[in-house]
Design an enzyme around this catalytic site. Structure first.
Site, mmCIF file in Angstrom:
data_model
loop_
_atom_site.group_PDB
_atom_site.id
_atom_site.type_symbol
_atom_site.label_atom_id
_atom_site.label_comp_id
_atom_site.label_asym_id
_atom_site.label_seq_id
_atom_site.Cartn_x
_atom_site.Cartn_y
_atom_site.Cartn_z
ATOM 1 N N GLY A 31 0.802 -1.211 0.000
ATOM 2 C CA GLY A 31 0.000 0.000 0.000
ATOM 3 C C GLY A 31 0.838 1.265 0.000
ATOM 4 N N LEU A 33 0.563 3.659 -2.135
ATOM 5 C CA LEU A 33 1.046 3.538 -3.510
ATOM 6 C C LEU A 33 1.667 4.837 -4.015
ATOM 7 C CD1 LEU A 33 -1.961 1.537 -5.023
ATOM 8 C CD2 LEU A 33 0.123 0.666 -3.935
ATOM 9 N N HIS A 37 4.700 2.021 -7.883
ATOM 10 C CA HIS A 37 3.622 1.023 -7.934
ATOM 11 C C HIS A 37 2.734 1.254 -9.162
ATOM 12 C CE1 HIS A 37 4.251 1.380 -3.425
ATOM 13 N NE2 HIS A 37 4.459 0.093 -3.624
ATOM 14 N N GLY A 147 8.938 -4.424 -8.530
ATOM 15 C CA GLY A 147 9.858 -3.345 -8.869
ATOM 16 C C GLY A 147 11.288 -3.741 -8.531
ATOM 17 N N ASP A 150 13.635 -3.188 -5.147
ATOM 18 C CA ASP A 150 13.846 -4.299 -4.224
ATOM 19 C C ASP A 150 14.400 -5.481 -5.023
ATOM 20 O OD1 ASP A 150 12.779 -2.949 -1.915
ATOM 21 O OD2 ASP A 150 10.839 -3.123 -2.887
ATOM 22 N N SER A 185 10.112 5.304 -2.992
ATOM 23 C CA SER A 185 9.888 4.346 -1.915
ATOM 24 C C SER A 185 8.880 4.950 -0.959
ATOM 25 C CB SER A 185 11.210 4.090 -1.170
ATOM 26 O OG SER A 185 10.945 3.464 0.068
ATOM 27 N N SER A 186 8.020 4.105 -0.395
ATOM 28 C CA SER A 186 7.076 4.625 0.608
ATOM 29 C C SER A 186 7.847 5.215 1.782
ATOM 30 C CB SER A 186 6.166 3.498 1.101
ATOM 31 O OG SER A 186 5.507 2.917 0.004
HETATM 32 O O1 PAF Z 1 7.686 -5.184 -2.003
HETATM 33 C C1 PAF Z 1 6.757 -5.161 -1.177
HETATM 34 O O2 PAF Z 1 6.010 -4.184 -1.078
HETATM 35 C C2 PAF Z 1 6.550 -6.355 -0.258
HETATM 36 O O3 PAF Z 1 7.754 -6.892 0.160
HETATM 37 C C3 PAF Z 1 5.652 -7.442 -0.878
HETATM 38 C C4 PAF Z 1 6.270 -8.044 -2.121
HETATM 39 C C5 PAF Z 1 4.295 -6.836 -1.216
HETATM 40 C C6 PAF Z 1 5.440 -8.576 0.131
HETATM 41 O O4 PAF Z 1 4.839 -8.119 1.298
#
Ligand code: PAF
Length: 284
Positions: A31, A33, A37, A147, A150, A185-186
């Site tokens: 979330g 977003l 995202h 993405g 990560d 990034s959030s």
């Molecule tokens: O990348 C993320 O936001 C989280 O690690 C994921 C893949 C949704 C798993 O909780």
């Protein structure tokens, strides 16, 4: 757009779409977003008949000393973004739905999970693998979108999908950046104004390492030194790690002979930021 808080109707929705001949693209998220995202959702929309976004702040990938309680949340805004991008359904369960009493299984890839970010977050990737295995089992996607900010997460999940013969394609998507280079990034929302001004040093450091590699440098130590030197020039920043690893195994590469991940993490105050680049010496 459908909104599901429980597993069974979300699963039924995905099966109904597939029975209609529509492929299903899933975008797993926690979330809050942002444009990163959104780029995953747009790509999923372009490549599939239907898109399902999962919004779940997964408690098992946070250590007790991490930011689970403070992790930013805004489900109303997330739903509006999903709706505007043509998402067919959002699955946003409560922790008790995903981890009911008696839940006991963990999926882990120890060799790839204790390096890079795993050194300071020893349980993180086990939490990620377990929740993603569940999300894939629930939504049965044809494709799932991740993405590359990560990158360690993506390479570990790619290994998991292969090792467990899961029947889906993982689609890695490019990092989306602010105009000054900072990877979205959030967690950027935690930065105070001075930290925000300092933050692009990480992407600058990685860009320098990428330029060295592109100009023929094959010694990992030189790339790491360039990152260390650049980050050291920013008084607010403290480097957590800079490493060069093989993308298949995430084992350290001294010499760059095949595709590598050049990854770095740094602290700005209490916020830890990560960034990376992928370099393939065989690519032109
Ligand atoms: O990348 C993320 O936001 C989280 O690690 C994921 C893949 C949704 C798993 O909780």
């Amino acid at each position: 757009m459908e909104i599901f808080r429980t597993i069974n109707p979300a699963r039924q929705m995905a099966r109904t779409w597939k029975a209609r001949g529509q492929s299903v693209g899933v975008v797993p998220t926690m979330g809050f977003l942002h444009a990163g995202h959104e780029s995953l959702i747009r790509r999923a929309r372009a490549e599939n008949g239907q898109v399902l976004v999962t919004v779940f702040v997964n408690p098992t990938q946070f250590s007790p000393n991490e930011d689970l309680a403070a992790y930013p949340r805004d489900l109303g805004r997330d739903l509006a973004i999903c709706e505007s991008l043509g998402v067919g359904a959002v699955f946003c369960p409560e922790p008790g739905e995903m981890y009911p009493p008696g839940f006991a299984t963990q999926v882990s890839l120890p060799s790839m999970s204790q390096v890079l970010c795993g050194r300071s977050r020893p349980h993180h990737f086990q939490g990620v693998c377990t929740v993603c295995a569940k999300l894939f089992a629930i939504t049965e996607p044809d494709r799932a979108y991740f993405g590359l900010k990560d990158a360690q997460q993506y390479f570990i999940l790619r290994r998991m999908v292969r090792d467990l013969d899961l029947d889906l394609e993982l689609v890695p998507c490019p990092i989306v950046r602010e105009p000054d280079g900072l990877a979205l990034s959030s967690r950027n929302s935690y930065l105070d104004p001075a930290e925000r001004r300092a933050a692009p040093v990480l992407s600058r450091a990685l860009r320098l390492a990428g330029e060295l590699a592109a100009n023929g440098e094959r010694r990992a130590r030189e790339l790491i030194g360039a990152i260390e030197g650049t980050v050291a020039g920013e008084p607010l920043a403290r480097l957590d790690y800079a490493q060069v690893v093989d993308t298949e195994t995430l084992s350290e590469a001294d010499q760059i002979e095949s595709e590598v991940l050049v990854a770095a993490a740094m602290w700005l105050g209490r916020t830890r930021l990560i960034d990376n680049l992928i370099f393939d010496p065989g690519a032109r």
